[in-house]
Each structure stands twice: as structure tokens, then as C-alpha cells.
Design an enzyme around this catalytic site. Structure first.
Site, PDB file in Angstrom:
ATOM      1  CG  ASP A  65     -19.643 -44.865 -11.506  1.00 49.36           C
ATOM      2  OD1 ASP A  65     -20.629 -45.492 -11.086  1.00 49.36           O
ATOM      3  OD2 ASP A  65     -19.727 -43.926 -12.321  1.00 49.36           O
ATOM      4  CG  ASP A  87     -13.885 -39.523 -13.936  1.00 50.99           C
ATOM      5  OD1 ASP A  87     -14.976 -39.156 -13.453  1.00 50.99           O
ATOM      6  OD2 ASP A  87     -13.816 -40.291 -14.923  1.00 50.99           O
ATOM      7  NE  ARG A 142     -23.663 -41.448 -17.615  1.00 53.38           N
ATOM      8  CZ  ARG A 142     -24.477 -40.661 -16.927  1.00 53.38           C
ATOM      9  NH1 ARG A 142     -25.770 -40.714 -17.122  1.00 53.38           N
ATOM     10  NH2 ARG A 142     -24.002 -39.809 -16.055  1.00 53.38           N
ATOM     11  NE  ARG A 191     -24.230 -36.014 -12.796  1.00 50.51           N
ATOM     12  CZ  ARG A 191     -23.399 -36.962 -12.336  1.00 50.51           C
ATOM     13  NH1 ARG A 191     -22.116 -36.819 -12.430  1.00 50.51           N
ATOM     14  NH2 ARG A 191     -23.895 -38.061 -11.798  1.00 50.51           N
ATOM     15  CB  THR A 232     -17.296 -41.884  -7.873  1.00 51.53           C
ATOM     16  OG1 THR A 232     -18.105 -42.542  -8.869  1.00 51.53           O
ATOM     17  CG2 THR A 232     -15.871 -42.405  -7.991  1.00 51.53           C
ATOM     18  CG  ASP A 250     -15.251 -44.092 -12.646  1.00 49.24           C
ATOM     19  OD1 ASP A 250     -15.142 -43.597 -11.503  1.00 49.24           O
ATOM     20  OD2 ASP A 250     -15.912 -43.548 -13.548  1.00 49.24           O
ATOM     21  N   GLY A 292     -21.930 -37.201  -8.964  1.00 48.90           N
ATOM     22  CA  GLY A 292     -22.931 -38.049  -8.301  1.00 48.90           C
ATOM     23  C   GLY A 292     -22.595 -38.196  -6.827  1.00 48.90           C
TER      24      GLY A 292
HETATM   25  N1  LIG Z   1     -12.996 -30.869 -17.934  1.00 45.73           N
HETATM   26  C1  LIG Z   1     -13.521 -30.282 -16.854  1.00 45.73           C
HETATM   27  N2  LIG Z   1     -13.075 -29.054 -16.472  1.00 45.73           N
HETATM   28  C2  LIG Z   1     -13.604 -28.446 -15.390  1.00 45.73           C
HETATM   29  N3  LIG Z   1     -14.580 -28.968 -14.634  1.00 45.73           N
HETATM   30  C3  LIG Z   1     -15.056 -30.166 -14.975  1.00 45.73           C
HETATM   31  C4  LIG Z   1     -14.565 -30.902 -16.090  1.00 45.73           C
HETATM   32  N4  LIG Z   1     -15.233 -32.069 -16.178  1.00 45.73           N
HETATM   33  C5  LIG Z   1     -16.107 -32.066 -15.172  1.00 45.73           C
HETATM   34  N5  LIG Z   1     -16.020 -30.930 -14.439  1.00 45.73           N
HETATM   35  C6  LIG Z   1     -16.855 -30.542 -13.294  1.00 45.73           C
HETATM   36  O1  LIG Z   1     -17.035 -31.612 -12.402  1.00 45.73           O
HETATM   37  C7  LIG Z   1     -18.437 -31.900 -12.300  1.00 45.73           C
HETATM   38  C8  LIG Z   1     -18.659 -33.349 -11.993  1.00 45.73           C
HETATM   39  O2  LIG Z   1     -18.161 -34.152 -13.048  1.00 45.73           O
HETATM   40  P1  LIG Z   1     -18.906 -35.495 -13.498  1.00 45.73           P
HETATM   41  O3  LIG Z   1     -20.328 -35.165 -13.783  1.00 45.73           O
HETATM   42  O4  LIG Z   1     -18.088 -36.097 -14.560  1.00 45.73           O
HETATM   43  O5  LIG Z   1     -18.946 -36.380 -12.172  1.00 45.73           O
HETATM   44  P2  LIG Z   1     -17.773 -37.099 -11.379  1.00 45.73           P
HETATM   45  O6  LIG Z   1     -17.098 -36.113 -10.502  1.00 45.73           O
HETATM   46  O7  LIG Z   1     -16.912 -37.848 -12.331  1.00 45.73           O
HETATM   47  O8  LIG Z   1     -18.615 -38.085 -10.437  1.00 45.73           O
HETATM   48  P3  LIG Z   1     -19.487 -39.371 -10.871  1.00 45.73           P
HETATM   49  O9  LIG Z   1     -18.974 -39.868 -12.192  1.00 45.73           O
HETATM   50  O10 LIG Z   1     -19.271 -40.299  -9.768  1.00 45.73           O
HETATM   51  O11 LIG Z   1     -20.891 -38.899 -10.927  1.00 45.73           O
HETATM   52  C9  LIG Z   1     -19.006 -31.421 -13.613  1.00 45.73           C
HETATM   53  O12 LIG Z   1     -20.388 -31.180 -13.544  1.00 45.73           O
HETATM   54  C10 LIG Z   1     -18.231 -30.141 -13.830  1.00 45.73           C
HETATM   55  O13 LIG Z   1     -18.739 -29.102 -13.029  1.00 45.73           O
HETATM   56  O1  LIG Z   2     -28.468 -39.892 -12.844  1.00 46.22           O
HETATM   57  P1  LIG Z   2     -27.290 -39.044 -12.619  1.00 46.22           P
HETATM   58  O2  LIG Z   2     -27.218 -38.470 -11.273  1.00 46.22           O
HETATM   59  O3  LIG Z   2     -27.096 -38.000 -13.664  1.00 46.22           O
HETATM   60  O4  LIG Z   2     -25.976 -39.929 -12.748  1.00 46.22           O
HETATM   61  C1  LIG Z   2     -25.931 -41.272 -13.083  1.00 46.22           C
HETATM   62  C2  LIG Z   2     -24.492 -41.703 -13.125  1.00 46.22           C
HETATM   63  O5  LIG Z   2     -23.865 -41.410 -11.906  1.00 46.22           O
HETATM   64  C3  LIG Z   2     -23.261 -42.575 -11.383  1.00 46.22           C
HETATM   65  O6  LIG Z   2     -24.180 -43.133 -10.480  1.00 46.22           O
HETATM   66  C4  LIG Z   2     -22.001 -42.239 -10.664  1.00 46.22           C
HETATM   67  O7  LIG Z   2     -22.276 -41.339  -9.650  1.00 46.22           O
HETATM   68  C5  LIG Z   2     -23.073 -43.482 -12.572  1.00 46.22           C
HETATM   69  O8  LIG Z   2     -22.949 -44.835 -12.252  1.00 46.22           O
HETATM   70  C6  LIG Z   2     -24.321 -43.175 -13.333  1.00 46.22           C
HETATM   71  O9  LIG Z   2     -24.154 -43.454 -14.676  1.00 46.22           O
HETATM   72 MG   LIG Z   3     -17.087 -39.853 -13.136  1.00 42.00          MG
END
Ligand SMILES: Nc1ncnc2c1ncn2[C@@H]1O[C@H](COP(=O)(O)OP(=O)(O)OP(=O)(O)O)[C@@H](O)[C@H]1O
Ligand SMILES: O=P(O)(O)OC[C@H]1O[C@](O)(CO)[C@@H](O)[C@@H]1O
Ligand SMILES: [Mg+2]
Length: 325
Positions: free
Chosen positions: A132, A108, A176, A77, A130, A134, A16
Site C-alpha cells: 500500500d 502500520d 482500502r 491478521r 506492504t 502507506d 497483508g
Molecule cells: N492497535 C494494535 N495493537 C496491537 N496489535 C495490532 C494493532 N493494530 C493491528 N495490530 C496487529 O497487526 C496485525 C496486522 O495489522 P493490519 O491488518 O492493520 O495490517 P498491516 O500490518 O497494516 O498490513 P497491510 O495494511 O499491508 O495489510 C493485526 O491483525 C493485529 O494482529
Molecule cells: O483481502 P485482505 O487480505 O483482507 O486485505 C486486503 C487489503 O490488504 C491490502 O492489500 C494491503 O495488504 C490492501 O490494499 C487491501 O485493502
Molecule cells: Mg496497513
């Protein structure tokens, strides 16, 4: 054999988006260029890496962005990156483009991708971006401050009309899996109830009883901040109205919380973290995450950072409840 010095740094944003990501990109680009390195921007997170959407960056390419929300690199993503084949392809593309150091700005999930690339020989450093909040190895994540201020201002406005009409308002904020935005808004907006994903088994009957009691004490409104991870706000509002007789409205703040010009705090921390990430790569470090913990910038091993568990500080939640009396 001594490690080869880093010559080219790649930077991407993933997951995000979060206000302040642009400030981090600018800091990465300018710090790296200042050290005589080449910088390559990778569009659309890991998806753009796999699709080879890679551009050279000059100092001017990041002019006039520090104040802008979103991310100029865009984000995504990417399911393919979760697979071993995708990770190997991504590492091979980094090598093809001479990217020997990669800065990943994201949450993360994004750090797990960075961890995999590091194990495949690409030096990586993560920056927590992020809304969040988190990520356990840091008290601060880029975007949280802006997001929580955006939500707070919106909730103030809802409160005005809620008071005028003597209504109950269920206001859904993002998160979430994490309740930090809900908790901070709950305190800052003086909410009567805060519902967080960390406390899934909340008691709706107790809320209804509390609304009755508040009405008797002459309270003019009742604000419930409900995190996305609990959700169901529209139905919850209907149930509350039916059970209490108090007119109830639901508002889902949604993605407005992820946009907008970053606060000073987000710009400042993002700039520091972007610059530190480049320094770490230049020092030959890999598989690290930059954090701000116990009043100072620190870096952590990604494996350790991902294994750390972040929990809502209990005293904050207890105080939030006390203040809602
Ligand atoms: N276990 C994993 N191994 C490799 N790549 C990963 C893994 N988990 C997530 N990713 C990559 O990182 C991208 C972003 O992860 P995620 O959608 O969990 O968002 P985030 O980085 O945690 O940010 P946010 O939670 O703030 O939206 C995923 O779409 C994927 O491409
Ligand atoms: O609607 P999207 O972009 O899939 O992601 C929503 C999620 O992303 C976050 O905004 C974190 O980036 C969470 O709080 C929320 O659950
Ligand atoms: Mg995350």
C-alpha cells in the site's frame, strides 16, 4: 544497569503479504546468524506467536526464497493481539523462547503490535512490508514496486481490448485506505481518471460529462483507475454505460496484485532493511522502524513513525490530471 546483549532474534511477517517479504526474512536470518545469534522464525504473524508456532532457522532454511512471492513464514491478521491480554501473552511467549529481539515485517497495524511488545520489554524493530505504500516515515515499502508493476501490466492488457472495442473500462486496484497504487498506475497507464480513497467526494457526473467530451474529441477509450477504497466498480460501470451510451466494463484486479516474484527493487530494499533491522537490535535499540527517506536508510521511533501522516503528493496528482487531457 547496562542492557543485556541480544542473543536470539525472532522474525515474523504480519498483515497483508507483500512480494519481497521473503528477501527480508532471508536478510534477517543470515545477518543474525553471521553475527553469531540464534534465529527463530514465527509462523503466521502474531497469531502464530500466540499459538507458539516457533521454529529455529539455519542459513539453509532461507535458501532459494529471495525470488519467491508471498512469505515462507505465512502471515495473519490477529484480533487477539489488539487486546492487552493478547499483548502480554505474546511478550511472555517471546521471553519463554528466549526471543530478546523481534523483527516485525508488515504494515502500520503490525507496527502497533511491535510498539506494544516493545513497551512490554521485548526489543522490536519494524520493517515496512506492504503493497500500500502507506507508511509515512518511508518513501518505500516492500512489495509496492512489484504490486504496481503487476497492476500496470494487467491494465495495459485491458487497455488493448478496451481500445479495440471503444469501451470505457473501470479498473479496480488495491488500496482500502491508500491511493498510491491507483495514482502510480493512473500515470503509468495513461488513465483518464484516477479515483483514490483520499478523495472520497469525487464527482461521478463530471466523469460522465468528460466521457461525452472525450467521445466528441475522437478518443477511442476511457480508462478509470479506481482504488478499492472507493470500490463499487461494477455498479459504477453500469451507471456510466447508462449515462453515456459508451459500452463499459469493470475489472477488479484483486489479490493478484499481492503475489508474484518480487522485482529487483523489492529484493534489494528488503535485503537492506532486513540486515539494518538486525544491526539496530544488536546496537540495543528497540521500538524502531526502518525507513528509506530522502535518499537514505534511516530508523525512526515507532511512536513517532505512527504519528506521522502520509498524504498523496498534490503535485503528482495535479500532473496526473494534466497528462490525462
Ligand atoms: N492497535 C494494535 N495493537 C496491537 N496489535 C495490532 C494493532 N493494530 C493491528 N495490530 C496487529 O497487526 C496485525 C496486522 O495489522 P493490519 O491488518 O492493520 O495490517 P498491516 O500490518 O497494516 O498490513 P497491510 O495494511 O499491508 O495489510 C493485526 O491483525 C493485529 O494482529
Ligand atoms: O483481502 P485482505 O487480505 O483482507 O486485505 C486486503 C487489503 O490488504 C491490502 O492489500 C494491503 O495488504 C490492501 O490494499 C487491501 O485493502
Ligand atoms: Mg496497513
Amino acid at each position: 544497569m547496562p542492557k543485556k546483549p541480544i542473543r536470539t532474534i525472532g522474525v515474523l511477517t504480519s498483515g497483508g503479504d507483500a512480494p519481497g517479504m521473503n528477501a527480508a526474512i532471508r536478510a534477517v536470518v543470515r545477518t543474525a546468524l553471521g553475527k553469531g545469534l540464534r534465529v527463530r522464525g514465527i509462523r503466521r504473524g502474531y497469531q502464530g506467536l500466540l499459538d507458539e508456532e516457533i521454529i529455529d532457522y539455519s542459513a539453509r532454511d532461507v535458501s532459494d526464497i529471495v525470488q519467491r512471492g508471498g512469505t515462507i513464514l505465512q502471515t495473519a491478521r490477529c484480533e487477539e493481539m489488539r487486546t492487552e491480554a493478547g499483548q502480554q501473552k505474546a511478550a511472555a511467549i517471546c521471553k519463554k523462547y528466549g526471543i530478546d529481539g523481534l523483527v516485525v515485517i508488515g504494515g502500520d497495524g503490525s507496527f502497533m503490535g511491535a510498539q506494544k511488545l516493545s513497551h512490554l520489554g521485548v526489543n522490536t524493530v519494524g520493517i515496512p512490508g506492504t503493497i500500500d505504500l502507506d507508511i509515512a516515515c518511508t518513501d518505500y515499502t516492500i512489495g509496492f514496486d512489484t504490486a504496481v508493476n503487476t497492476a500496470m501490466e494487467a491494465i495495459d492488457k485491458i487497455r488493448d481490448t478496451s481500445t479495440s472495442h471503444q469501451r470505457c473500462s473501470v479498473i479496480e486496484v488495491m488500496g482500502r485506505d491508500a491511493g498510491y497504487i491507483a495514482l502510480w498506475c493512473g500515470v503509468a497507464n495513461g488513465a483518464e481518471r484516477i479515483l483514490m480513497p483520499e478523495e472520497k467526494d469525487f464527482d461521478e457526473k463530471a466523469i460522465i460529462a468528460d466521457i461525452h467530451a472525450c467521445k466528441e474529441r475522437g478518443k477511442k477509450n476511457y480508462i478509470i483507475i479506481n482504488a478499492e477504497g472507493i470500490g463499487d466498480s461494477i455498479n459504477m460501470a453500469e451507471r456510466i454505460e447508462k449515462a453515456t451510451g459508451m459500452e463499459t466494463r469493470a475489472t477488479i484486479l484483486g489479490h493478484m496484485q499481492r503475489g508474484g516474484s518480487p522485482t529487483c527493487k523489492d529484493r534489494m530494499y528488503a535485503s537492506m532493511m532486513g540486515s539494518i533491522a538486525v544491526d539496530l537490535l544488536v546496537q540495543g535499540k528497540t521500538n524502531r522502524v526502518v525507513g528509506y527517506l530522502e535518499g537514505k536508510y534511516q530508523d525512526f521511533d515507532i511512536d513517532e513513525a505512527l504519528a506521522m501522516k502520509k498524504t498523496i503528493p498534490e503535485y503528482q496528482y495535479e500532473i496526473a490530471k494534466e497528462l490525462a487531457l
